[in-house]
Motif scaffolding. Structure first.
Motif, PDB file in Angstrom:
ATOM      1  N   LEU A  58       0.803  -1.216   0.000  1.00 44.06           N
ATOM      2  CA  LEU A  58       0.000   0.000   0.000  1.00 44.06           C
ATOM      3  C   LEU A  58       0.840   1.272   0.000  1.00 44.06           C
ATOM      4  O   LEU A  58       0.355   2.336   0.364  1.00 44.06           O
ATOM      5  N   ALA A  59       2.110   1.137  -0.385  1.00 43.52           N
ATOM      6  CA  ALA A  59       2.981   2.316  -0.439  1.00 43.52           C
ATOM      7  C   ALA A  59       2.387   3.357  -1.382  1.00 43.52           C
ATOM      8  O   ALA A  59       2.059   3.063  -2.530  1.00 43.52           O
ATOM      9  N   ARG A  60       2.212   4.540  -0.887  1.00 47.28           N
ATOM     10  CA  ARG A  60       1.539   5.593  -1.635  1.00 47.28           C
ATOM     11  C   ARG A  60       2.432   6.810  -1.817  1.00 47.28           C
ATOM     12  O   ARG A  60       3.343   7.059  -1.037  1.00 47.28           O
ATOM     13  N   ASP A  61       2.119   7.573  -2.842  1.00 49.99           N
ATOM     14  CA  ASP A  61       2.800   8.832  -3.084  1.00 49.99           C
ATOM     15  C   ASP A  61       2.471   9.809  -1.959  1.00 49.99           C
ATOM     16  O   ASP A  61       1.296   9.981  -1.603  1.00 49.99           O
TER      17      ASP A  61
ATOM     18  N   LYS B  36       2.132   4.603  -6.163  1.00 53.36           N
ATOM     19  CA  LYS B  36       3.388   5.060  -6.756  1.00 53.36           C
ATOM     20  C   LYS B  36       3.653   4.379  -8.101  1.00 53.36           C
ATOM     21  O   LYS B  36       3.037   3.373  -8.441  1.00 53.36           O
ATOM     22  N   HIS B  37       4.612   4.935  -8.822  1.00 56.18           N
ATOM     23  CA  HIS B  37       4.975   4.488 -10.169  1.00 56.18           C
ATOM     24  C   HIS B  37       5.187   2.971 -10.280  1.00 56.18           C
ATOM     25  O   HIS B  37       4.571   2.318 -11.132  1.00 56.18           O
TER      26      HIS B  37
ATOM     27  N   GLY C  23      -2.693   6.149 -10.200  1.00 58.09           N
ATOM     28  CA  GLY C  23      -1.348   6.319  -9.658  1.00 58.09           C
ATOM     29  C   GLY C  23      -0.711   7.594 -10.161  1.00 58.09           C
ATOM     30  O   GLY C  23      -1.062   8.115 -11.227  1.00 58.09           O
ATOM     31  N   ARG C  24       0.211   8.101  -9.373  1.00 62.18           N
ATOM     32  CA  ARG C  24       1.017   9.238  -9.821  1.00 62.18           C
ATOM     33  C   ARG C  24       2.254   8.668 -10.491  1.00 62.18           C
ATOM     34  O   ARG C  24       3.081   8.018  -9.846  1.00 62.18           O
ATOM     35  N   TYR C  25       2.381   8.924 -11.790  1.00 62.61           N
ATOM     36  CA  TYR C  25       3.450   8.322 -12.566  1.00 62.61           C
ATOM     37  C   TYR C  25       4.762   9.072 -12.395  1.00 62.61           C
ATOM     38  O   TYR C  25       5.834   8.511 -12.540  1.00 62.61           O
ATOM     39  N   GLY C  26       4.642  10.362 -12.061  1.00 64.36           N
ATOM     40  CA  GLY C  26       5.841  11.175 -11.879  1.00 64.36           C
ATOM     41  C   GLY C  26       5.543  12.624 -12.189  1.00 64.36           C
ATOM     42  O   GLY C  26       4.868  12.918 -13.186  1.00 64.36           O
TER      43      GLY C  26
END
Length: 538
Positions: free
Chosen positions: A374-377, A384-385, A450-453
């Motif tokens: 569950l690692a999140r930005d 995350k990416h 997700g946030r790709y970057g």
């Protein structure tokens, strides 16, 4: 709690169990495959581990609607139990049959999960049902400022002073500043919105103030000056691991001798632990020790276990840590009440050393696995990416097995460098969070974002056609372009460009993502603020 709320909770619980069941079946398949390939004698311990896994599924799957799987697991468990009791060596072919049966059960589960994901019927609904999230605010002179800031994130906000409309409006969350408003003023206002989750703001952050917040029913607590992005993160929370280092356990118990016995027992099992006898020291202990789980005695002087658990849950950093009650309380109703207040499980005293080690090991292991999964930005709370790429690979594999399509959407905020240069990087972060919140609200529960970057996002939409994916993203694009972004005393509008690709046109994750990326750049080159579909492979 209304029938709708109950059904929503049951559906979420079944979804969570379904994911766990999928993991458990894959683990059992791997164990059966390893045992069937062994050339040497198979130890009874290995067979017992396999039997326990089957026993777990047999006892729980039927409750969550998988009656056939529960019966199959029970049959396999009984067979293994017979082998263990007779101390006979099972022949490799029989274990191959067991593996194949487990694999068939896993495939049936995947088909059942996929069949429950349906195409959107014309529109994607908000996560809350059919309306935006409603937030009532009472912050004395700061009410208007806070309302303006939260409205920028897409929430529907009103002043808590406007109580007359609450029976019809029904806010989801009430934010109250107790540092400037007396209890007798805000409590009647909150009582006018009985279903609203309560967040308290305060000028003091000491233990006694936090304890008072818990006793007043608060589900969130912030001190001045209020960090609005963190507050918004809490709003979202309220609405909606191979072992490398030794597991770490924080033990909170006013019985010092008993707690020390637990610590030494766990140490002998290779588990590091720390004892805290005064609940007031727990927050510091969490920061200093960073445990994998916390064992909490229910009955302690000055602060009960459930109250302490809720204080711990005020901090987003500790939301994922399991809080396990450890008590001699034998009344089932009181145990259930304790678990309903921020706890995750209940272990009854007296507990044997073996049972303590087994319970702690199992829960700590799961805690680490979930922390990794569950690692999140940090800025947006989105996946995350690396995790989003794994999800794309899973959807590609699922589509090939079940012949269903899934779509991938690449999204990029237009002229984002200009936003940073004109209004500052803080405002740029605000715009990123604004879009993240809108995507989270407007996509289906089964979709992944997700946030790709940087200013790029990726959405994965299972069981969705290109046309429906494009229509869904188009509605979000229009809504985002109409939102008023705030930068000090200035306002502006932001837009994004998007590209959509489908697993039925692109058969592996890398080319699927590249196709969506090319379509997104085509949208930018075509004038920005639009959605393009990736051209099919020729």
């Amino acid at each position: 709690m209304s029938d709708i709320d109950v059904q929503a909770r049951l559906a979420a619980l079944r979804e969570q169990y379904s994911l766990r069941l999928s993991d458990d079946l894959q683990t059992l398949m791997a164990q059966a495959r390893e045992l069937s390939a062994r050339q040497s004698a198979i130890g009874l311990d290995a067979l017992e581990t396999l039997r326990q896994g089957l026993h777990r599924i047999a006892g729980s799957a039927g409750t969550f609607g998988y009656a056939a799987l529960s019966r199959d697991a029970r049959e396999m468990e009984v067979w293994l139990q017979t082998v263990i009791e007779s101390a006979a060596q099972p022949k490799p072919p029989t274990l191959v049959v067991l593996h194949d049966r487990l694999q068939e059960s896993y495939r049936d589960l995947e088909l059942a999960q996929t069949s429950e994901v349906v195409e959107p019927e014309g529109s994607y609904h908000l996560a809350s049902g059919d309306r935006g999230i409603r937030v009532a605010v009472l912050a004395d002179g700061d009410t208007d400022t806070l309302i303006r800031a939260l409205s920028g994130f897409g929430y529907e906000c009103r002043s808590l002073d406007d109580q007359a409309t609450f029976p019809q409006w029904q806010p989801d969350i009430a934010i109250v500043d107790t540092a400037k408003v007396a209890d007798e003023v805000w409590k009647p206002a909150v009582e006018a919105a009985p279903k609203a989750a309560l967040i308290l703001l305060s000028g003091a952050g000491d233990f006694e103030t936090r304890l008072k917040a818990v006793r007043n029913g608060a589900q969130g607590f912030f001190t001045h000056p209020v960090d609005v992005p963190s507050l918004e993160h809490r709003l979202r929370h309220l609405i909606n691991l191979p072992q490398q280092d030794p597991y770490r356990v924080l033990i909170v118990d006013d019985d010092v001798d008993l707690a020390e016995h637990f610590r030494l027992t766990l140490k002998m099992a290779g588990i590091e632990s720390r004892v805290i006898s005064d609940p007031r020291d727990v927050l510091k202990g969490l920061r200093d020790f960073v445990p994998d789980l916390v064992l909490i005695d229910i009955n302690m002087p000055g602060c009960s276990g459930p109250e302490l658990a809720r204080i711990i849950r005020f901090d987003d950093d500790w939301l994922k840590i399991p809080l396990i009650y450890l008590s001699a309380e034998s009344d089932a109703h009181r145990q259930a009440q304790a678990l309903a207040q921020a706890g995750d499980d209940f272990l009854a005293k007296p507990i044997t050393d073996v049972a303590l080690v087994a319970a702690v090991t199992a829960r700590a292991q799961r805690s680490r696995q979930l922390s990794l999964a569950l690692a999140r930005d940090g800025l947006t709370g989105l996946i995350k990416h690396p995790a989003i790429k794994e999800l794309i690979e899973l959807e590609v594999a699922r589509g090939q097995r079940t012949d269903t399509g899934a779509c991938v959407v690449m999204i990029d905020i237009d002229r984002f460098k200009s936003i940073n240069d004109t209004y500052g990087h803080g405002t740029g972060d605000y715009v990123i969070r604004l879009l993240a919140n809108l995507l989270r609200q407007r996509l289906r529960r089964v979709d992944h974002v997700g946030r790709y970057g940087g200013e790029e996002f990726v959405a994965v939409l299972p069981s969705c056609s290109l046309e429906n994916a494009r229509d869904a993203i188009e509605r979000i694009r229009v809504s985002f372009s109409e939102l008023e972004c705030v930068a000090d005393d200035k306002t502006f509008h932001a837009t994004f460009s998007a590209g959509v690709s489908c697993t039925q046109d692109w058969r592996d994750a890398e080319t699927l993502l590249e196709a969506a990326d090319r379509a997104m750049y085509a949208a930018k080159q075509g004038g920005r603020n639009q959605t393009r579909i990736a051209a099919s492979r020729q």
